[in-house]
Motif scaffolding. Structure first.
Motif, PDB file in Angstrom:
ATOM      1  N   CYS A 160       0.389  -1.469  -0.232  1.00 49.39           N
ATOM      2  CA  CYS A 160       0.413  -0.047  -0.524  1.00 49.39           C
ATOM      3  C   CYS A 160       0.634   1.286  -0.149  1.00 49.39           C
ATOM      4  O   CYS A 160       1.712   1.649   0.828  1.00 49.39           O
ATOM      5  CB  CYS A 160      -0.993  -0.559   0.950  1.00 49.39           C
ATOM      6  N   PRO A 161       0.770   2.113  -1.360  1.00 49.61           N
ATOM      7  CA  PRO A 161       1.239   3.370  -1.540  1.00 49.61           C
ATOM      8  C   PRO A 161       1.366   4.148  -0.255  1.00 49.61           C
ATOM      9  O   PRO A 161       1.808   5.030   0.728  1.00 49.61           O
ATOM     10  CB  PRO A 161       1.725   4.052  -2.279  1.00 49.61           C
ATOM     11  N   VAL A 162       0.242   3.614   0.584  1.00 51.58           N
ATOM     12  CA  VAL A 162      -0.184   5.030   1.919  1.00 51.58           C
ATOM     13  C   VAL A 162       0.021   5.051   3.004  1.00 51.58           C
ATOM     14  O   VAL A 162       0.908   5.935   3.920  1.00 51.58           O
ATOM     15  CB  VAL A 162      -1.847   5.199   1.863  1.00 51.58           C
ATOM     16  N   TYR A 169      -1.567   6.321   9.217  1.00 49.02           N
ATOM     17  CA  TYR A 169      -2.441   5.092   9.225  1.00 49.02           C
ATOM     18  C   TYR A 169      -2.396   3.861   9.525  1.00 49.02           C
ATOM     19  O   TYR A 169      -1.457   3.506   9.251  1.00 49.02           O
ATOM     20  CB  TYR A 169      -2.655   5.048   6.645  1.00 49.02           C
ATOM     21  N   PRO A 172      -3.786  -1.308   5.588  1.00 47.54           N
ATOM     22  CA  PRO A 172      -5.516  -2.589   4.630  1.00 47.54           C
ATOM     23  C   PRO A 172      -6.007  -3.846   5.963  1.00 47.54           C
ATOM     24  O   PRO A 172      -6.499  -4.129   6.168  1.00 47.54           O
ATOM     25  CB  PRO A 172      -5.055  -2.979   3.874  1.00 47.54           C
ATOM     26  N   CYS A 206      -7.968   5.921   3.276  1.00 47.16           N
ATOM     27  CA  CYS A 206      -7.487   5.184   2.334  1.00 47.16           C
ATOM     28  C   CYS A 206      -7.569   5.360   0.602  1.00 47.16           C
ATOM     29  O   CYS A 206      -8.852   6.033   1.081  1.00 47.16           O
ATOM     30  CB  CYS A 206      -8.383   4.646   2.448  1.00 47.16           C
ATOM     31  N   HIS A 207      -6.444   5.876  -0.001  1.00 47.03           N
ATOM     32  CA  HIS A 207      -6.810   6.368  -1.642  1.00 47.03           C
ATOM     33  C   HIS A 207      -7.554   5.556  -3.030  1.00 47.03           C
ATOM     34  O   HIS A 207      -7.165   5.076  -4.187  1.00 47.03           O
ATOM     35  CB  HIS A 207      -5.516   6.919  -2.081  1.00 47.03           C
ATOM     36  N   THR A 208      -7.805   4.017  -2.328  1.00 53.30           N
ATOM     37  CA  THR A 208      -8.981   2.970  -3.417  1.00 53.30           C
ATOM     38  C   THR A 208      -7.303   2.416  -4.236  1.00 53.30           C
ATOM     39  O   THR A 208      -7.062   3.006  -5.445  1.00 53.30           O
ATOM     40  CB  THR A 208     -10.150   3.229  -3.974  1.00 53.30           C
ATOM     41  N   VAL A 209      -6.709   2.895  -3.965  1.00 49.57           N
ATOM     42  CA  VAL A 209      -5.555   1.683  -4.719  1.00 49.57           C
ATOM     43  C   VAL A 209      -6.055   0.495  -5.570  1.00 49.57           C
ATOM     44  O   VAL A 209      -4.907   0.170  -6.143  1.00 49.57           O
ATOM     45  CB  VAL A 209      -4.141   2.066  -3.769  1.00 49.57           C
ATOM     46  N   PHE A 210      -5.645  -0.559  -3.987  1.00 48.29           N
ATOM     47  CA  PHE A 210      -6.326  -1.561  -4.564  1.00 48.29           C
ATOM     48  C   PHE A 210      -5.579  -2.615  -4.280  1.00 48.29           C
ATOM     49  O   PHE A 210      -5.275  -3.728  -5.056  1.00 48.29           O
ATOM     50  CB  PHE A 210      -6.843  -1.694  -5.846  1.00 48.29           C
ATOM     51  N   ASN A 211      -3.908  -2.110  -4.187  1.00 52.36           N
ATOM     52  CA  ASN A 211      -2.746  -3.446  -4.341  1.00 52.36           C
ATOM     53  C   ASN A 211      -2.722  -3.938  -3.333  1.00 52.36           C
ATOM     54  O   ASN A 211      -2.413  -4.725  -3.528  1.00 52.36           O
ATOM     55  CB  ASN A 211      -1.873  -2.366  -3.843  1.00 52.36           C
ATOM     56  N   CYS A 212      -2.999  -3.662  -1.845  1.00 54.40           N
ATOM     57  CA  CYS A 212      -3.567  -4.969  -0.940  1.00 54.40           C
ATOM     58  C   CYS A 212      -4.726  -5.475  -1.062  1.00 54.40           C
ATOM     59  O   CYS A 212      -4.303  -6.802  -1.267  1.00 54.40           O
ATOM     60  CB  CYS A 212      -4.575  -3.681  -0.161  1.00 54.40           C
ATOM     61  N   SER A 223      -9.893  -4.033   0.277  1.00 49.99           N
ATOM     62  CA  SER A 223     -10.497  -2.326  -0.157  1.00 49.99           C
ATOM     63  C   SER A 223     -11.807  -3.011   0.518  1.00 49.99           C
ATOM     64  O   SER A 223     -12.869  -1.777   0.695  1.00 49.99           O
ATOM     65  CB  SER A 223      -9.805  -2.248  -1.150  1.00 49.99           C
ATOM     66  N   ILE A 226     -13.148  -2.038   4.149  1.00 46.76           N
ATOM     67  CA  ILE A 226     -12.503  -0.199   4.122  1.00 46.76           C
ATOM     68  C   ILE A 226     -13.827   0.451   2.997  1.00 46.76           C
ATOM     69  O   ILE A 226     -14.778   1.161   4.230  1.00 46.76           O
ATOM     70  CB  ILE A 226     -11.476   0.220   3.513  1.00 46.76           C
TER      71      ILE A 226
HETATM   72 FE1  F3S Z   1      -3.779   1.393   0.556  1.00 48.80          FE
HETATM   73 FE2  F3S Z   1      -5.591  -0.764  -0.290  1.00 48.80          FE
HETATM   74 FE3  F3S Z   1      -6.724   1.144   0.613  1.00 48.80          FE
HETATM   75  S1  F3S Z   1      -3.565  -0.439  -1.395  1.00 48.80           S
HETATM   76  S2  F3S Z   1      -4.946   3.363   0.502  1.00 48.80           S
HETATM   77  S3  F3S Z   1      -5.205  -0.490   1.251  1.00 48.80           S
HETATM   78  S4  F3S Z   1      -7.587   0.053  -1.472  1.00 48.80           S
END
Ligand code: F3S
Length: 238
Positions: A160-162, A169, A172, A206-212, A223, A226
């Motif tokens: 997760c980049p966040v 933070y 996830p 959370c920026h909804t990046v979906f890596n998790c 995600s 969340i």
């Molecule tokens: Fe991180 Fe997953 Fe949210 S990768 S930004 S916790 S959707």
């Protein structure tokens, strides 16, 4: 055709002795189709260089100890087959966003702190029955069926980049597990729990990046959890 040998490039760093990290090459014999990356690491540790540090335990994708970055993706070394990795070189790095103790062995203290914060245990709001058993019907149980599969491996946390840019933070893993307790009909602290994650370090970070979701070795969906918590916060006017 099965290869006879494979090269491992392994991240090495001993903060007490090395000025900077480096990749070290090892040649591993491939003797079986189902040989895992973890077996390769043990081969190195037992026969080539016993100073190599890494974490592992169950060897069955249950304990979550052997998560690491293998050929571009966070995975469990114990259930990653050497034969399934297409490249001739297997590059292994430690989990990200955590301090390195040595080589592939990182300090998971901050990760466990986030887990501790969400109070990962049931908090009933009424006395337990005399049997001390809280019965759930199949529908109630199905709401947590998948969520309880989290093995706390930290693949999601590292991807997760966040979590990389925002130290506080919750990440996830902690939020998925919070969803697990919010969704459990035996828990009596739903409002308290939703309040705990309704802030800039919780679900709204959370920026909804979906890596998790992409890296989870158990096919869980942090995600989605969340989003579920956000919906509950809005619906319950927390
Ligand atoms: Fe991180 Fe997953 Fe949210 S990768 S930004 S916790 S959707």
């Amino acid at each position: 055709m099965q290869k006879d040998n494979i090269l491992f490039h392994i991240f090495r760093f001993d903060p007490d002795n090395d000025k900077k990290p480096y990749l070290q090459e090892f040649k591993i014999p491939v003797t079986r189709k189902d040989q895992t990356v973890l077996e390769g690491l043990f081969y190195i540790q037992q026969r080539l260089d016993n100073s190599l540090a890494f974490r592992s335990s169950c060897r069955a994708a249950i304990c979550g100890s052997c998560a690491m970055h293998i050929n571009g993706k966070y995975r469990l070394a114990c259930n990653t087959l050497i034969s399934k990795l297409t490249s001739d070189i297997i590059t292994i790095r430690p989990l990200a966003h955590m301090a390195i103790h040595k080589d592939l062995f990182v300090d998971m203290g901050p990760f466990w702190k986030n887990y501790e914060y969400i109070k990962p245990y049931l908090m009933p709001n009424k006395p337990l029955p005399a049997t001390r058993e809280q019965i759930q019907n199949p529908e109630e149980r199905s709401r947590i069926d998948i969520l309880i599969d989290c093995i706390l491996c930290a693949c999601c946390h590292s991807s997760c980049p966040v979590t990389a840019s925002h130290e506080k933070y919750l990440g996830p893993m902690a939020l998925l597990n919070m969803d697990r307790f919010v969704s459990d009909t035996r828990d009596g602290a739903r409002e308290e729990r939703l309040t705990m994650v309704n802030n800039e370090h919780g679900v709204w970070r959370c920026h909804t990046v979906f890596n998790c979701q992409e890296v989870c070795p158990k096919d869980l969906n942090p995600s989605g959890s969340i989003a579920h918590l956000k919906m509950k916060i809005v619906k319950n006017k927390i």
